[in-house]
Scaffold this active site. Structure first.
Site, PDB file in Angstrom:
ATOM      1  N   LYS A  96     -16.042   6.112  71.920  1.00  0.00           N
ATOM      2  CA  LYS A  96     -15.198   6.418  73.087  1.00  0.00           C
ATOM      3  C   LYS A  96     -14.810   5.135  73.828  1.00  0.00           C
ATOM      4  O   LYS A  96     -13.698   4.990  74.332  1.00  0.00           O
ATOM      5  CB  LYS A  96     -15.980   7.356  74.013  1.00  0.00           C
ATOM      6  CG  LYS A  96     -15.138   8.034  75.048  1.00  0.00           C
ATOM      7  CD  LYS A  96     -15.887   9.174  75.706  1.00  0.00           C
ATOM      8  CE  LYS A  96     -16.934   8.660  76.676  1.00  0.00           C
ATOM      9  NZ  LYS A  96     -17.643   9.710  77.394  1.00  0.00           N
ATOM     10  N   LYS A 145       0.974  -8.430  40.562  1.00  0.00           N
ATOM     11  CA  LYS A 145       2.130  -7.969  41.340  1.00  0.00           C
ATOM     12  C   LYS A 145       3.090  -7.183  40.474  1.00  0.00           C
ATOM     13  O   LYS A 145       3.061  -7.285  39.245  1.00  0.00           O
ATOM     14  CB  LYS A 145       2.865  -9.174  41.921  1.00  0.00           C
ATOM     15  CG  LYS A 145       2.119  -9.839  43.054  1.00  0.00           C
ATOM     16  CD  LYS A 145       2.246  -9.038  44.326  1.00  0.00           C
ATOM     17  CE  LYS A 145       1.418  -9.639  45.433  1.00  0.00           C
ATOM     18  NZ  LYS A 145       1.415  -8.847  46.647  1.00  0.00           N
ATOM     19  N   LYS A 171      -6.868  -9.310  40.339  1.00  0.00           N
ATOM     20  CA  LYS A 171      -7.044  -8.044  41.059  1.00  0.00           C
ATOM     21  C   LYS A 171      -5.752  -7.254  41.024  1.00  0.00           C
ATOM     22  O   LYS A 171      -4.660  -7.819  41.079  1.00  0.00           O
ATOM     23  CB  LYS A 171      -7.517  -8.289  42.497  1.00  0.00           C
ATOM     24  CG  LYS A 171      -6.424  -8.730  43.449  1.00  0.00           C
ATOM     25  CD  LYS A 171      -6.810  -8.435  44.883  1.00  0.00           C
ATOM     26  CE  LYS A 171      -5.649  -8.516  45.855  1.00  0.00           C
ATOM     27  NZ  LYS A 171      -4.672  -7.434  45.743  1.00  0.00           N
ATOM     28  N   GLU A 174      -3.071  -3.746  45.799  1.00  0.00           N
ATOM     29  CA  GLU A 174      -3.750  -2.637  46.489  1.00  0.00           C
ATOM     30  C   GLU A 174      -2.892  -1.387  46.576  1.00  0.00           C
ATOM     31  O   GLU A 174      -3.388  -0.311  46.913  1.00  0.00           O
ATOM     32  CB  GLU A 174      -4.200  -3.079  47.890  1.00  0.00           C
ATOM     33  CG  GLU A 174      -3.110  -3.254  48.937  1.00  0.00           C
ATOM     34  CD  GLU A 174      -2.344  -4.582  48.793  1.00  0.00           C
ATOM     35  OE1 GLU A 174      -2.646  -5.335  47.850  1.00  0.00           O
ATOM     36  OE2 GLU A 174      -1.447  -4.844  49.613  1.00  0.00           O
ATOM     37  N   HIS A 262     -10.364  -5.144  50.051  1.00  0.00           N
ATOM     38  CA  HIS A 262      -9.011  -5.490  50.508  1.00  0.00           C
ATOM     39  C   HIS A 262      -8.900  -5.165  52.004  1.00  0.00           C
ATOM     40  O   HIS A 262      -9.447  -4.163  52.462  1.00  0.00           O
ATOM     41  CB  HIS A 262      -7.949  -4.706  49.719  1.00  0.00           C
ATOM     42  CG  HIS A 262      -6.592  -5.290  49.919  1.00  0.00           C
ATOM     43  ND1 HIS A 262      -5.823  -5.006  51.025  1.00  0.00           N
ATOM     44  CD2 HIS A 262      -5.885  -6.175  49.183  1.00  0.00           C
ATOM     45  CE1 HIS A 262      -4.699  -5.701  50.958  1.00  0.00           C
ATOM     46  NE2 HIS A 262      -4.709  -6.417  49.844  1.00  0.00           N
ATOM     47  N   GLY A 335       0.524 -15.287  50.799  1.00  0.00           N
ATOM     48  CA  GLY A 335       1.450 -16.422  50.820  1.00  0.00           C
ATOM     49  C   GLY A 335       0.811 -17.718  50.344  1.00  0.00           C
ATOM     50  O   GLY A 335       1.294 -18.803  50.679  1.00  0.00           O
ATOM     51  N   GLY A 357      -0.575 -14.089  44.797  1.00  0.00           N
ATOM     52  CA  GLY A 357       0.309 -13.233  44.010  1.00  0.00           C
ATOM     53  C   GLY A 357       1.592 -13.982  43.719  1.00  0.00           C
ATOM     54  O   GLY A 357       1.829 -14.478  42.615  1.00  0.00           O
ATOM     55  N   GLY A 358       2.424 -14.121  44.767  1.00  0.00           N
ATOM     56  CA  GLY A 358       3.699 -14.820  44.614  1.00  0.00           C
ATOM     57  C   GLY A 358       3.525 -16.237  44.085  1.00  0.00           C
ATOM     58  O   GLY A 358       4.340 -16.724  43.300  1.00  0.00           O
TER      59      GLY A 358
END
Ligand code: 1AE
Length: 409
Positions: A96, A145, A171, A174, A262, A335, A357-358
């Site tokens: 709360k 990707k 990996k 996600e 992740h 990035g 990834g990129g």
């Protein structure tokens, strides 16, 4: 009756409040509810359940407007009040209260007794290194990707290309869920067969973190299906499901592969100055206690950024020897390209996973060249070369820094 206490620290913003009074109302309100109204006999009975104010430190918030005030308040909660699971402690300390004005949960210090209920990461930094046989350098991870809408042959070929670059870990993205084109077991079989093929070529062992998805009550079964099909790692969107789900997965002896956490959804929880849960607690300490072997989080340098001090505090929470659970790998992400590797290694040291990834798939020479360029960047830093110098004899790195540049700060 257990008489130990677990602590929670909050940063509370209020221009007028009496912070001491507020702290006392939290300590009472989140434990026995009301104290002054209780008859003496009930007080004696309830004393062991009563929260205590440990400290109230009033200060000016960083970058504050004139007159703005805040206080860091630490409350001790009796362990007797909640069961040995993270949701119970979180709901006690910040259920709360999380909705009660400008207040952020900065840290939690669970008692030794509470912590003893959590086996934590099965592998941790050392265990992941042991599986890979890599002990002397940061690990390199590629993010798989462009995975939606592809069939198995296509997926396998894309996996193979990034694996051929010599990355240590791949990996799933996600956002790859169960789908008719690449169902879980077939996807794992295709990717693991590509991993084996690449291992033959590179001599580099590879872990594949399959995205573990589905409804909560199906997750254990899905994890075991993936492992039976050959998965040697799992990616898990912890915050969408809850820390307790990770803790249950990590504690299951049949789920005997590393788990990468992740941070999806974390942006709804940590970035506000005035609300939510601090990044070091959310993506560092709680991930590790719950059993993540690796924890991903936005880096200070890339496309989605987190301030550097906070970033290093996440790393500290994942690696500190002060917790009984094994240290977990920090994975600053989003990035990331080869030109950032000197900064990452300078800030994080050797116990880090360089994750992109990129930066892998966007390499003009393709994904294998992207992975190779990352390995070359790591080697350059380890051998004391600038990336520019090393690139003179390493073509993939040369092309990468031509594409993305080199960041020095
Ligand atoms: C903080 C999570 C980063 C992530 O999951 C991801 O997919 C990053 O991709 P790139 O490296 O930014 O392309």
């Amino acid at each position: 009756m257990n008489n130990s206490y677990s602590h929670a620290t909050y940063r509370l913003y209020d221009d007028k409040a009496d912070f001491q009074k507020k702290a006392e109302s939290i300590a009472v309100g989140l434990t026995v509810g009301s104290w002054t109204e209780l008859p003496e006999a009930a007080k004696e009975q309830m004393q062991k359940h009563l929260g205590k104010v440990v400290s109230v430190l009033v200060h000016e918030p960083e970058g504050a407007a004139p007159g703005e005030r805040c206080a860091d308040i630490t409350i001790a909660y009796p362990d007797a009040n909640f069961s040995r699971d993270i949701p119970a402690f979180l709901v006690t300390a910040f259920g709360k209260l999380s909705m009660d004005g400008r207040i952020k949960l900065i840290d939690m210090e669970p008692s030794t007794d509470f912590l003893s209920a959590f086996p934590g990461p099965k592998f941790g930094v050392q265990g992941v290194r042991d599986i890979l046989g890599v002990h002397d350098r940061p690990l390199v991870m590629s993010i798989f990707k462009s995975v939606i809408g592809h069939d198995l042959d296509n997926l396998r070929e894309q996996f193979l290309q990034q694996a051929l670059g010599g990355v240590d870990l791949i990996k799933d993205d996600e956002i790859l869920f169960e789908n008719p084109l690449t169902p879980l077991e077939q996807r794992v079989e295709a990717c693991i067969s590509a991993a084996r093929e690449a291992e033959q070529a590179t001599g580099q062992k590879l872990l594949y973190f399959t995205n573990l998805t589905g409804s909560t009550f199906q997750l254990k079964a899905n994890a075991k299906r993936a492992i039976a099909a050959g998965a040697n790692g799992l990616l898990f969107n912890v915050l969408a499901y809850g820390f307790d789900v990770l803790a249950e997965l990590a504690a299951d002896p049949e789920i005997n592969v590393p788990i990468a956490a992740h941070p999806a959804m974390a942006g709804a929880m940590y970035p506000s100055l005035h609300h939510g849960i601090s990044a070091p607690l959310l993506l560092g300490k709680l991930m590790r206690i719950a059993g993540a072997d690796l924890s991903l989080f936005p880096s200070p340098y890339g496309s989605v950024v987190m301030p550097k001090a906070e970033n290093l505090a996440v790393m500290e929470a994942l690696l500190t020897p002060a917790l009984p659970q094994k240290p977990a790998f920090p994975v600053p992400s989003a990035g990331i390209h080869q030109g950032l590797v000197p900064l990452i290694m300078g800030d994080f040291g050797p116990e880090v996973v360089v994750n992109a990834g990129g930066g892998v798939h966007g390499h003009p020479g393709g994904s294998a060249a992207g992975g190779r360029a990352f390995r070359q960047a790591v080697d350059a830093v380890r051998s004391g070369f600038t990336l520019e110098d090393y690139a003179q004899t390493h073509e993939e790195l040369r092309i990468a820094i031509e594409r993305w540049g080199v960041r020095t700060s």
